[in-house]
Write a protein that holds these residues in place. Sequence first.
Motif, PDB file in Angstrom:
ATOM      1  N   PRO A  74       0.822  -1.225   0.000  1.00 48.11           N
ATOM      2  CA  PRO A  74       0.000   0.000   0.000  1.00 48.11           C
ATOM      3  C   PRO A  74       0.856   1.275   0.000  1.00 48.11           C
ATOM      4  CG  PRO A  74      -0.856  -1.562   1.598  1.00 48.11           C
ATOM      5  CD  PRO A  74       0.402  -2.167   1.057  1.00 48.11           C
ATOM      6  N   GLU A  75       1.936   1.271   0.806  1.00 50.44           N
ATOM      7  CA  GLU A  75       2.751   2.491   0.882  1.00 50.44           C
ATOM      8  C   GLU A  75       3.481   2.767  -0.430  1.00 50.44           C
ATOM      9  OE1 GLU A  75       3.050  -0.230   2.824  1.00 50.44           O
ATOM     10  OE2 GLU A  75       5.126  -0.633   3.413  1.00 50.44           O
ATOM     11  N   ALA A  78       1.044   4.328  -2.755  1.00 50.26           N
ATOM     12  CA  ALA A  78       0.871   5.745  -2.407  1.00 50.26           C
ATOM     13  C   ALA A  78       2.033   6.563  -2.947  1.00 50.26           C
ATOM     14  CB  ALA A  78       0.763   5.893  -0.889  1.00 50.26           C
ATOM     15  N   PHE A  86     -11.080   7.764   1.734  1.00 46.70           N
ATOM     16  CA  PHE A  86     -11.897   6.694   2.309  1.00 46.70           C
ATOM     17  C   PHE A  86     -13.363   7.088   2.458  1.00 46.70           C
ATOM     18  CE2 PHE A  86      -9.031   3.401   4.378  1.00 46.70           C
ATOM     19  CZ  PHE A  86      -7.899   3.788   3.693  1.00 46.70           C
ATOM     20  N   VAL A  90     -10.544   6.641   9.009  1.00 44.87           N
ATOM     21  CA  VAL A  90     -10.289   5.891  10.239  1.00 44.87           C
ATOM     22  C   VAL A  90      -9.833   6.826  11.361  1.00 44.87           C
ATOM     23  CG1 VAL A  90      -8.938   4.003  11.218  1.00 44.87           C
ATOM     24  CG2 VAL A  90      -9.638   3.905   8.830  1.00 44.87           C
ATOM     25  N   GLY A  94      -4.344   9.091  19.663  1.00 42.30           N
ATOM     26  CA  GLY A  94      -2.937   9.131  20.078  1.00 42.30           C
ATOM     27  C   GLY A  94      -1.976   9.577  18.991  1.00 42.30           C
ATOM     28  N   PHE A 100       0.822  12.977  11.645  1.00 39.25           N
ATOM     29  CA  PHE A 100       0.413  12.007  10.626  1.00 39.25           C
ATOM     30  C   PHE A 100       0.661  12.560   9.226  1.00 39.25           C
ATOM     31  CE2 PHE A 100      -3.559  11.097   8.079  1.00 39.25           C
ATOM     32  CZ  PHE A 100      -3.107   9.905   7.540  1.00 39.25           C
ATOM     33  N   GLN A 108       6.609   9.635   1.640  1.00 41.13           N
ATOM     34  CA  GLN A 108       6.478   9.553   0.180  1.00 41.13           C
ATOM     35  C   GLN A 108       7.649  10.233  -0.520  1.00 41.13           C
ATOM     36  OE1 GLN A 108       2.833  10.293  -1.751  1.00 41.13           O
ATOM     37  NE2 GLN A 108       1.576   9.238  -0.243  1.00 41.13           N
ATOM     38  N   LEU A 164      -0.512  15.519  -0.309  1.00 38.11           N
ATOM     39  CA  LEU A 164       0.261  14.421  -0.908  1.00 38.11           C
ATOM     40  C   LEU A 164       0.386  14.580  -2.432  1.00 38.11           C
ATOM     41  CD1 LEU A 164      -1.218  11.534   1.268  1.00 38.11           C
ATOM     42  CD2 LEU A 164       1.097  12.450   1.390  1.00 38.11           C
TER      43      LEU A 164
ATOM     44  N   GLU B 376      -5.699  -3.373  12.329  1.00 34.85           N
ATOM     45  CA  GLU B 376      -5.317  -3.499  10.911  1.00 34.85           C
ATOM     46  C   GLU B 376      -5.937  -2.384  10.063  1.00 34.85           C
ATOM     47  OE1 GLU B 376      -3.211  -5.252   9.062  1.00 34.85           O
ATOM     48  OE2 GLU B 376      -2.426  -6.330  10.790  1.00 34.85           O
ATOM     49  N   THR B 377      -7.118  -1.947  10.441  1.00 34.74           N
ATOM     50  CA  THR B 377      -7.769  -0.880   9.679  1.00 34.74           C
ATOM     51  C   THR B 377      -6.946   0.406   9.772  1.00 34.74           C
ATOM     52  OG1 THR B 377      -9.837  -1.873  10.353  1.00 34.74           O
ATOM     53  CG2 THR B 377      -9.971   0.283   9.348  1.00 34.74           C
ATOM     54  N   ALA B 378      -6.467   0.693  10.994  1.00 32.79           N
ATOM     55  CA  ALA B 378      -5.640   1.891  11.176  1.00 32.79           C
ATOM     56  C   ALA B 378      -4.315   1.737  10.432  1.00 32.79           C
ATOM     57  CB  ALA B 378      -5.391   2.130  12.665  1.00 32.79           C
ATOM     58  N   PHE B 380      -3.770   0.012   7.734  1.00 36.80           N
ATOM     59  CA  PHE B 380      -4.011   0.199   6.296  1.00 36.80           C
ATOM     60  C   PHE B 380      -4.172   1.682   5.966  1.00 36.80           C
ATOM     61  CE2 PHE B 380      -7.168   0.509   2.759  1.00 36.80           C
ATOM     62  CZ  PHE B 380      -6.258   0.238   1.750  1.00 36.80           C
ATOM     63  N   TYR B 381      -4.886   2.380   6.828  1.00 33.63           N
ATOM     64  CA  TYR B 381      -5.091   3.814   6.595  1.00 33.63           C
ATOM     65  C   TYR B 381      -3.736   4.530   6.536  1.00 33.63           C
ATOM     66  CZ  TYR B 381      -7.420   8.382   7.114  1.00 33.63           C
ATOM     67  OH  TYR B 381      -7.881   9.655   6.924  1.00 33.63           O
ATOM     68  N   LEU B 382      -2.861   4.230   7.499  1.00 31.13           N
ATOM     69  CA  LEU B 382      -1.555   4.902   7.535  1.00 31.13           C
ATOM     70  C   LEU B 382      -0.696   4.503   6.331  1.00 31.13           C
ATOM     71  CD1 LEU B 382      -0.717   4.573  11.355  1.00 31.13           C
ATOM     72  CD2 LEU B 382      -1.444   6.626  10.147  1.00 31.13           C
ATOM     73  N   THR B 383      -0.670   3.202   6.016  1.00 27.98           N
ATOM     74  CA  THR B 383       0.175   2.782   4.887  1.00 27.98           C
ATOM     75  C   THR B 383      -0.376   3.301   3.559  1.00 27.98           C
ATOM     76  OG1 THR B 383      -0.965   0.657   4.795  1.00 27.98           O
ATOM     77  CG2 THR B 383       1.115   0.707   5.990  1.00 27.98           C
ATOM     78  N   SER B 384      -1.697   3.434   3.469  1.00 30.59           N
ATOM     79  CA  SER B 384      -2.278   3.928   2.215  1.00 30.59           C
ATOM     80  C   SER B 384      -1.898   5.384   1.968  1.00 30.59           C
ATOM     81  CB  SER B 384      -3.802   3.787   2.231  1.00 30.59           C
ATOM     82  OG  SER B 384      -4.379   4.847   2.970  1.00 30.59           O
ATOM     83  N   ARG B 385      -1.363   6.036   2.999  1.00 28.95           N
ATOM     84  CA  ARG B 385      -0.892   7.414   2.831  1.00 28.95           C
ATOM     85  C   ARG B 385       0.610   7.461   2.565  1.00 28.95           C
ATOM     86  NH1 ARG B 385      -5.536   7.641   1.693  1.00 28.95           N
ATOM     87  NH2 ARG B 385      -7.102   8.800   2.861  1.00 28.95           N
ATOM     88  N   ARG B 389       5.017   0.252   6.518  1.00 27.92           N
ATOM     89  CA  ARG B 389       4.299  -0.517   7.522  1.00 27.92           C
ATOM     90  C   ARG B 389       4.980  -0.482   8.892  1.00 27.92           C
ATOM     91  NH1 ARG B 389       0.080  -4.371   7.739  1.00 27.92           N
ATOM     92  NH2 ARG B 389       0.373  -5.706   9.549  1.00 27.92           N
ATOM     93  N   MET B 395       4.110   4.075  14.988  1.00 30.85           N
ATOM     94  CA  MET B 395       3.221   5.198  15.324  1.00 30.85           C
ATOM     95  C   MET B 395       2.072   4.717  16.200  1.00 30.85           C
ATOM     96  SD  MET B 395       2.774   7.381  11.792  1.00 30.85           S
ATOM     97  CE  MET B 395       2.174   8.954  12.400  1.00 30.85           C
ATOM     98  N   LEU B 396       1.517   3.570  15.838  1.00 32.72           N
ATOM     99  CA  LEU B 396       0.369   3.061  16.595  1.00 32.72           C
ATOM    100  C   LEU B 396       0.796   2.571  17.977  1.00 32.72           C
ATOM    101  CD1 LEU B 396      -1.643   1.197  13.809  1.00 32.72           C
ATOM    102  CD2 LEU B 396      -2.089   3.442  14.796  1.00 32.72           C
ATOM    103  N   ALA B 399       1.280   5.605  20.036  1.00 33.67           N
ATOM    104  CA  ALA B 399      -0.033   6.173  20.336  1.00 33.67           C
ATOM    105  C   ALA B 399      -0.689   5.390  21.473  1.00 33.67           C
ATOM    106  CB  ALA B 399      -0.918   6.134  19.096  1.00 33.67           C
TER     107      ALA B 399
END
Lengths: 251, 430
Positions: A74-75, A78, A86, A90, A94, A100, A108, A164, B376-378, B380-385, B389, B395-396, B399
């Motif tokens: 995924p990264e 991106a 989305f 999500v 924290g 972020f 990237q 981005l 896993e949802t979080a 995926f959200y972070l990696t999709s940006r 991983r 980060m998580l 957090a």
Amino acid sequence: MLKISNLHVALEEEDKQILKGVNLEVPAGSVHAIMGPNGSGKSTLSYVLSGKDGYKVTDGSATLDGADLLDMEPEERAAAGLFLAFQYPVEIPGVGNMTFLRTAVNSQRKARGEEELSAAEFLKVVREKAKSLKIDAEMLKRPVNVGFSGGEKKRNEILQMAMLEPKMCILDETDSGLDVDAMKLVAEGVNALRSEGRSFLVITHYQRLLDHIQPDVVHIMADGRIVKSGGPELALEVEHNGYADILAEVA
Amino acid sequence: MAVAQAKYDAAEALIQAFPDPSFKTGKWATEARARALATFRSQGAPHRFDEYWKFTNPATLIDPVAPKASVFEESSGRPFSDIDRVMLVFVDGVFNPEQSDDPTLAGVEIEPLSEAMQADIHWASSVYGVLEASGQQPVHRPLAALNTAKACSGFVIRVTGKASKPVAFNYLHQDEHSDAMIHHVIKLEEGADLTVLENGPAAARFNKVIEIDVGDRAAFHHVRAQGRDHERRAVTHLFARLGRESSFKSFTMTVNGVLTRNEAVIEFTGDDAHATVAAASVGDGDFHNDNTVFITHDAVNCESRQVFKKVLRNGATGVFQGKILVKPDAQKTDGYQISQALLLDEDSNFLAKPELEIYADDVACSHGSTCGALDETALFYLTSRGIPRVDAQNMLVLAFLAEAIAEIEDEALGHDIQSRLERWMERRRT
């Protein structure tokens, strides 16, 4: 830009075929919309393209500027220029929104061999872009999407997109849960990003959003396939007659 | 009774293993030590069949010879290096004046335990072994009694005003067979304010007790970094007695260490006081980290908070035993307890025993204990940006730990701990 050929996708957990041969080509600088009834596979398509776990590609391909998307993490997708806004952003308690955003931008840049933005440079850019989306400093400080209203979450997605600067943007039902004003604001944010080198794939149930984000091509998806493609008038037809007529016509 | 006999035999062996002091103890210390020795003898050493030790096998803590622990090179600066502090250095449990700062601080009397023990009369007699003895009921804490009976090293500190900077204990480990015992006594007089910092692996095996008497309207802050030296073992006890409108805040970071048992025993004796005990633990592989807390509310309108967060992987084990006891007259008590573990793989374990025992009727107590994997949802959200991983996981993880770190009042200290955890994760990228 984005080329999807004969894409077949099944759920990993159960042997259920969701996409049954999707063919789609989005050229650089254009806006394509995908409409379709519930369960037609629209969201699955967006997830598979962005690399979410839980799906199995059983046939076909998807490339971004010739690069095989399906072979990337995924990264990597991106960094290659793909972005998914989305349907349900999500919440991440924290993790500060600003941290972020900066980590994402710099990850990237690093992956592409570009220099990372300094904290000061980043701050300048993010403030400017946040302002046009009516995102205040408080929202930037808060944890990612935590306690955000539906509209704030979607605006935050567009802010990420603006920061981005992806080549290929997929908007998954970005209009869901938005009132008219919020939708306008989001659409303005998207329209400001339209450019020759950037393409959009807008997934939506309703024609409403397409009044604000004018598509070049509209596709109708049903049962895991694109069953009809046409100009913006196709969206109006759906708006007036629903999907039943079109589905009957192609059946 | 084979188990009982084993406990008594182990106790005698431990008593023999620790030498008597090289100096002659004065009257008060001789008596205090004798009382503790009698307690230890009657309780016996802890045993893995004891209810209180069922999650943590004490075998290597009660072996007469400390298991060897290799000494690791310091990979980065010591914790709290950027904090202006009075530093007191111990090497394998022995105070080292040459490496230490001059122990003078306005409003704070700092005296080695060995000196205080040689006096016949000393203020420390009202605290040393007293809070520890009070914490022996209803649950036995034999290794704390052993410490009171045998410790020769440590400091007695009396605070009469607001200390301008923290007192920092820096525990260095040089001998891979060292078996260290340290006992500190801290007494905060009415309205006093002190921060105590602790860091370092201390020894191959470390038994430490701190007794803290927090006077009316006094405030005590404690930040501890237990790190490095993967093979080290430690059993530590904090005993605190809180006066009216006083405040007690303790935070512990535990990284590495094959076995760490940290007990905190806190008693509210004055009304309107506050106590926080928090910890962030990060374990990878051969790591067993036990936080055992007992908070007794015996005063009106007091608030206690327990915030424990553990991140475990590669077979690491986390233990939490936390109890809130609210006595019949402790009305308006507000007790909060949360213990959470993040298990990064299927080999790791979290064992928790949260307990509430409430005899007052006008009380607000809440407790929660959870363990789970990364969302896993979080991820995926972070990696999709575009966030890789491993970075997204880190980060998580940070957090997740943030809620515990947020309990540190001082911003600079919180930042120090935060950056240490970040670096630990950076070093262990996989």
